[in-house]
Design an enzyme around this catalytic site. Structure first.
Site, mmCIF file in Angstrom:
data_model
loop_
_atom_site.group_PDB
_atom_site.id
_atom_site.type_symbol
_atom_site.label_atom_id
_atom_site.label_comp_id
_atom_site.label_asym_id
_atom_site.label_seq_id
_atom_site.Cartn_x
_atom_site.Cartn_y
_atom_site.Cartn_z
ATOM 1 N N LYS A 105 -74.026 44.013 -1.379
ATOM 2 C CA LYS A 105 -73.507 44.837 -0.293
ATOM 3 C C LYS A 105 -71.997 44.990 -0.393
ATOM 4 O O LYS A 105 -71.436 46.005 -0.033
ATOM 5 C CB LYS A 105 -73.890 44.184 1.038
ATOM 6 N N ARG B 36 -75.147 40.227 1.306
ATOM 7 C CA ARG B 36 -74.268 40.732 0.254
ATOM 8 C C ARG B 36 -74.987 40.839 -1.090
ATOM 9 O O ARG B 36 -74.485 41.486 -2.003
ATOM 10 C CB ARG B 36 -73.065 39.791 0.102
ATOM 11 N N TRP C 275 -74.152 35.996 -7.381
ATOM 12 C CA TRP C 275 -74.633 37.275 -7.926
ATOM 13 C C TRP C 275 -74.171 37.262 -9.379
ATOM 14 O O TRP C 275 -72.970 37.345 -9.655
ATOM 15 C CB TRP C 275 -74.004 38.417 -7.133
ATOM 16 N N ASN D 183 -65.945 33.251 -6.202
ATOM 17 C CA ASN D 183 -66.360 34.656 -6.122
ATOM 18 C C ASN D 183 -65.343 35.451 -6.929
ATOM 19 O O ASN D 183 -64.146 35.354 -6.667
ATOM 20 C CB ASN D 183 -66.359 35.086 -4.641
ATOM 21 N N GLY D 184 -65.815 36.228 -7.913
ATOM 22 C CA GLY D 184 -64.880 37.013 -8.724
ATOM 23 C C GLY D 184 -65.092 36.732 -10.193
ATOM 24 O O GLY D 184 -66.140 36.211 -10.593
ATOM 25 N N GLU E 117 -81.944 52.704 -5.653
ATOM 26 C CA GLU E 117 -81.436 51.392 -5.215
ATOM 27 C C GLU E 117 -82.543 50.499 -4.683
ATOM 28 O O GLU E 117 -82.564 49.309 -4.972
ATOM 29 C CB GLU E 117 -80.405 51.569 -4.079
ATOM 30 N N CYS F 63 -71.179 37.501 -4.858
ATOM 31 C CA CYS F 63 -71.043 36.074 -4.561
ATOM 32 C C CYS F 63 -70.401 35.859 -3.197
ATOM 33 O O CYS F 63 -69.522 36.613 -2.784
ATOM 34 C CB CYS F 63 -70.158 35.399 -5.598
ATOM 35 N N GLU G 33 -77.037 61.533 -3.216
ATOM 36 C CA GLU G 33 -77.190 60.374 -2.338
ATOM 37 C C GLU G 33 -78.672 60.009 -2.177
ATOM 38 O O GLU G 33 -79.030 58.834 -2.190
ATOM 39 C CB GLU G 33 -76.530 60.670 -0.980
ATOM 40 N N LYS H 108 -80.182 56.393 -3.151
ATOM 41 C CA LYS H 108 -80.926 55.594 -2.159
ATOM 42 C C LYS H 108 -82.284 55.189 -2.732
ATOM 43 O O LYS H 108 -82.677 54.037 -2.661
ATOM 44 C CB LYS H 108 -81.092 56.493 -0.951
ATOM 45 N N HIS I 294 -79.436 74.299 -17.148
ATOM 46 C CA HIS I 294 -78.490 73.932 -18.202
ATOM 47 C C HIS I 294 -78.814 72.576 -18.828
ATOM 48 O O HIS I 294 -77.966 71.981 -19.477
ATOM 49 C CB HIS I 294 -77.060 73.937 -17.650
HETATM 50 C C1 G6P Z 1 -72.465 48.827 -3.667
HETATM 51 C C2 G6P Z 1 -73.726 49.120 -2.877
HETATM 52 C C3 G6P Z 1 -73.761 50.613 -2.541
HETATM 53 C C4 G6P Z 1 -72.489 50.988 -1.814
HETATM 54 C C5 G6P Z 1 -71.270 50.716 -2.701
HETATM 55 C C6 G6P Z 1 -69.945 51.025 -2.027
HETATM 56 O O1 G6P Z 1 -72.562 49.353 -4.935
HETATM 57 O O2 G6P Z 1 -74.869 48.761 -3.603
HETATM 58 O O3 G6P Z 1 -74.885 50.856 -1.716
HETATM 59 O O4 G6P Z 1 -72.546 52.331 -1.469
HETATM 60 O O5 G6P Z 1 -71.282 49.328 -3.020
HETATM 61 O O6 G6P Z 1 -69.698 50.118 -0.998
HETATM 62 P P1 G6P Z 1 -68.542 50.283 0.063
HETATM 63 O O7 G6P Z 1 -68.632 49.052 0.904
HETATM 64 O O8 G6P Z 1 -67.238 50.361 -0.679
HETATM 65 O O9 G6P Z 1 -68.811 51.516 0.820
#
Ligand code: G6P
Length: 615
Positions: free
Chosen positions: A610, A27, A79, A104-105, A491, A2, A484, A488, A507
């Site tokens: 974000k 965001r 959001w 927001n929150g 996501e 948000c 990672e 990616k 395993h």
């Molecule tokens: C969210 C995003 C991720 C990001 C994570 C950590 O979950 O979707 O892509 O890596 O936040 O964000 P930060 O700003 O703490 O690195």
């Protein structure tokens, strides 16, 4: 996550608020809304989906003269947390057609507050936690309190993490704003003031910014700004002058921010490297401030991509400096009882500097008596301000939700922490340090060459775009990178993807292998490549579509692979030491191009944000 914006004292405040909301789009959000005061009337507009839906509605009403764009307005990108995506649940939430709130929150005790308010006759039109706030305002205003006093009373009863802004038809020249854990920036104008979830959202309106501290609340009018701390003392908070280019964010000719940010890496990585060296070529990292006057172990906490950077950092710090490193998900660390035996410091990593889990891990570390250091990209963010010591990645604004250039910049900082510690504790000699400096100088060109793999990655993307699932395997540094790469891909393409340590396949995960399942391995000649290739062979024998992205020697050894992508020739030691930074490029390109092929919303993927300012 948000985002909130408000304008007071400037003509066409609603239009300005919408401009601010556009700057918060990155965001992540799923609905949006604005509210403004037209004399004694509250005007509210909301829409589901993208901001353009709200803008179209707004433009239509303006053209019909059915909306008066006055000098006070608030706005929100939502959001969804409590309640699905709908107009009813979108903000601003109102009470009695008199009070409107953007938030927001999360209000954690909303259920009990809602029960009481319903018993007092208040009618709820949404299922959000937020709606208790406007009703509480109405209740306290009806009791004869002014706006400031009503806001104070609201703050006494609500619990949770929040930043909210309220307006009321009874106080048409005032905004009430409050901050508890979720970020808020107030912009100071000339006979006008602005509020935003970050400085960027209001940087088109003013460069003079005040960040509210936790527990602060404020009454904002055209010409005055009264800030109070949690104990209701009136306080002065420092005015910070933000960069004039902070608001100038564009795609630079690329179709997506993510693509621009990936291709910026060769040019921005030197900035982070440069900031970490002094003029005399010594490393500009203060190990005393980092909590390393003596050798001890280190905890690193982070979330998402930053967490995977932390895992790679562990491998480097343990190898180069012989210092034990514990890596924890921020959301776990803060809710368990971690042992700090033999430890003096905690390092947190966050691109945004606002991830609530990571912020809380930092605060918890402080409570445990540890020295706190942060690796952050956003200067002035909450984590940056609260850490005892900050190391900044100089990646510039990162807009795409999927982190790319911030990730590789975080890796640079972690690598140089490792080198710095290794040097201090005599685990590496001066020759090695000089060699490493040469490697860092070679890195931008090497990254540019890695980006030239794009055409081959596009061809690979076409082969896997319809897969239901993808597995990434890696050993050593390539294991966290496999995690990672999977994050990616999931996501932004929404394909189910998992990363596993190559040796762990047998395993359990090997049970998932079926005919045609893409199994992708990033691999370089690091001395363990034969072991990794054996693991790959096991997947191949069970029908997997094996894909190898690696150096020439590895590709020869993995001749059975269905698809082979050769990375450019690079010095062996350089390649082996900096492999996570180099291999991040094909991992990012792959996620990007698979998503592009599938037509997903690359920069703002569904359900993601974000800057994650809730738990
Ligand atoms: C969210 C995003 C991720 C990001 C994570 C950590 O979950 O979707 O892509 O890596 O936040 O964000 P930060 O700003 O703490 O690195």
């Amino acid at each position: 996550m948000c985002g909130v914006v408000a304008v007071i004292g400037k003509a066409e405040a609603s239009s300005l608020v919408i401009e601010g909301l556009k700057k918060l789009e990155y965001r992540g959000y799923d609905s949006a809304g604005i509210a403004s005061l037209d004399k004694k009337k509250l005007q509210v507009l909301k829409s589901e989906g993208k901001l353009t839906n709200l803008v179209n509605q707004f433009d239509l009403l303006i053209s019909k003269k059915s909306y008066n764009d006055t000098e006070i307005a608030i706005g929100h990108t939502r959001w969804a947390t409590h309640g699905n995506v709908s107009i009813e649940n979108a903000h601003p939430l109102t009470s009695d057609n008199k009070v409107a709130v953007v938030h927001n929150g999360i209000i954690e005790n909303y259920a009990s507050l809602k029960k009481t308010l319903i018993s007092e006759g208040y009618v709820f039109s949404s299922v959000t936690d937020t709606e208790v706030i406007p009703h509480l305002f109405t209740k306290y205003i009806k009791q004869g309190n002014d706006f400031l006093e009503s806001g104070k009373l609201v703050l006494k009863v609500i619990k949770g993490a929040f930043a909210f802004i309220a307006i009321s038809v009874d106080f048409p020249d005032q905004l009430f704003v409050s901050r508890n854990s979720s970020p808020i920036a107030i912009g100071i104008g000339d006979k006008c003031n602005f509020i935003g979830s970050d400085a960027q959202s209001i940087a088109h309106l003013t460069k003079r910014i005040i960040y509210l501290e936790d527990g602060d609340y404020a009454l904002v009018k055209n010409e005055t700004l009264d800030i109070f701390d949690a104990q209701s003392n009136i306080v002065d908070r420092q005015i910070i002058h933000v960069n004039s280019d902070i608001g100038l964010i564009n795609k630079g000719g690329y179709k997506h921010f993510m693509k621009k940010e990936m291709f910026e890496q060769p040019s921005i990585i030197p900035q982070t490297i440069g900031s970490l060296f002094n003029e005399d070529q010594s490393i500009n990292i203060n190990l005393d401030k980092l909590g390393f006057t003596n050798k001890s172990s280190l905890t690193i906490c982070a979330a998402g991509t930053s967490f995977y950077a932390a895992l790679i950092g562990k491998y480097w710090i343990e190898q180069i400096a012989d210092i034990p490193v514990l890596v924890d998900l921020a959301s776990e660390y803060r809710y368990r009882k971690p042992s700090v035996f033999g430890q003096t410091s905690i390092l947190v990593i966050s691109q945004s500097g606002e991830s609530l889990d990571t912020l809380m891990a930092l605060r918890y570390g402080k409570e445990l008596g540890l020295t706190t250091t942060a690796i952050v990209n956003v200067t002035g963010s909450t984590i940056d301000r609260e850490a005892d010591y900050s190391l900044h990645t100089k990646a510039g604004p990162e807009i795409a939700v999927a982190s790319t250039k911030s990730f590789t910049s975080q890796l640079i900082v972690l690598f140089l922490i490792a080198v710095s510690l290794g040097k201090k504790f005599n685990n590496i000699d001066a020759n090695k340090v000089n060699k490493i400096k040469q490697y860092l100088n070679m890195l931008p060109l090497a990254l540019a060459n890695m980006l030239k793999l794009e055409d081959q990655i596009i061809a690979l993307s076409q082969q896997i775009k319809n897969s239901k699932s993808v597995i990434f395997l890696g050993r050593g540094y390539m294991y966290p990178l496999a995690l990672e790469a999977a994050l990616k891909l999931k996501e932004i393409s929404y394909i189910h993807a998992e990363g596993f340590a190559a040796g762990e396949m047998k395993h359990g995960p090997i049970a998932l292998i079926e005919d045609g399942l893409p199994v992708i391995m990033f691999i370089i000649s690091d001395g363990y490549e034969d072991k990794s290739i054996s693991n790959l062979q096991e997947a191949h024998s069970r029908g997997a579509k094996v894909i190898v992205i690696g150096d020439e020697a590895c590709l020869k050894k993995a001749s059975f692979a269905e698809i082979k992508i050769k990375i450019p020739d690079i010095d062996d030691e350089f390649k082996s030491l900096l492999s996570p930074i180099l291999m991040a490029i094909p991992a990012q390109l792959l996620a990007y191009h698979v998503s592009r092929e599938r037509g997903t919303d690359i920069d703002q993927p569904r359900n993601l944000a974000k800057s994650v300012t809730v738990e």
